[in-house]
Design a protein around this motif. Structure first.
Motif, short mmCIF file in Angstrom:
data_model
loop_
_atom_site.label_atom_id
_atom_site.label_comp_id
_atom_site.label_asym_id
_atom_site.label_seq_id
_atom_site.Cartn_x
_atom_site.Cartn_y
_atom_site.Cartn_z
N ILE A 56 58.18 34.86 113.57
CA ILE A 56 57.58 34.40 112.22
C ILE A 56 57.31 33.01 111.99
N ILE A 57 58.42 32.42 112.49
CA ILE A 57 58.45 30.77 112.32
C ILE A 57 57.20 30.16 113.34
N GLY A 58 57.22 30.52 114.47
CA GLY A 58 56.27 30.17 115.47
C GLY A 58 54.67 30.93 114.91
N MET A 59 54.64 31.72 114.16
CA MET A 59 53.23 32.07 113.71
C MET A 59 52.89 31.35 112.54
N ASN A 60 53.84 30.52 111.75
CA ASN A 60 53.48 29.73 110.68
C ASN A 60 53.47 28.40 110.85
N GLN A 66 48.56 32.65 118.67
CA GLN A 66 48.32 34.23 118.70
C GLN A 66 49.45 34.76 119.07
N LEU A 67 49.87 35.99 118.74
CA LEU A 67 50.94 36.65 118.91
C LEU A 67 51.35 36.60 120.72
N TYR A 68 50.16 36.86 121.34
CA TYR A 68 50.40 37.06 122.54
C TYR A 68 50.88 35.45 123.29
N GLN A 69 50.39 34.45 122.90
CA GLN A 69 50.65 33.11 123.33
C GLN A 69 52.14 32.94 123.07
N LEU A 70 52.66 33.44 121.79
CA LEU A 70 54.12 33.24 121.52
C LEU A 70 55.04 34.18 122.44
N LEU A 71 54.73 35.19 122.90
CA LEU A 71 55.69 35.93 123.81
C LEU A 71 55.30 35.72 125.06
N ALA A 72 54.46 34.90 125.77
CA ALA A 72 54.23 34.74 126.98
C ALA A 72 54.99 33.87 127.24
N PRO A 73 55.75 33.81 128.64
CA PRO A 73 56.61 32.82 129.20
C PRO A 73 55.99 31.55 129.37
N VAL A 74 54.56 31.47 129.60
CA VAL A 74 53.96 30.27 130.02
C VAL A 74 53.07 29.70 129.02
#
Length: 74
Positions: A56-60, A66-74
């Motif tokens: 949530i902090i990353g999305m704000n 995008q959500l997939y950019q937050l969850l991707a390791p690279v």
């Protein structure tokens, strides 16, 4: 010879708590039980809430990923 059956239970027994009542417990014992309960609940909340909080902090943040950019390791 008749054999006797032992009814001893392992762990905490609720019989002692029922017969004691709340008036016999000291204030420190009640405070200790309450704080123990609160810390256990806080541990569970922290355990399951940390990763969603980071997302949530990353999305704000700026720039908005995008959500997939937050969850991707690279």
């Amino acid at each position: 010879m008749a054999s006797r059956v032992s009814l001893k239970s392992k762990g905490k027994s609720s019989v002692g708590k029922v017969s004691k009542g709340m008036d016999d417990k000291s204030t420190t014992q009640c405070l200790k039980e309450w704080s123990n309960w609160a810390l256990k609940k806080a541990k569970v909340i922290t355990h399951y809430g940390f990763i969603p909080l980071v997302i949530i902090i990353g999305m704000n943040s700026e720039p908005k990923p995008q959500l997939y950019q937050l969850l991707a390791p690279v």
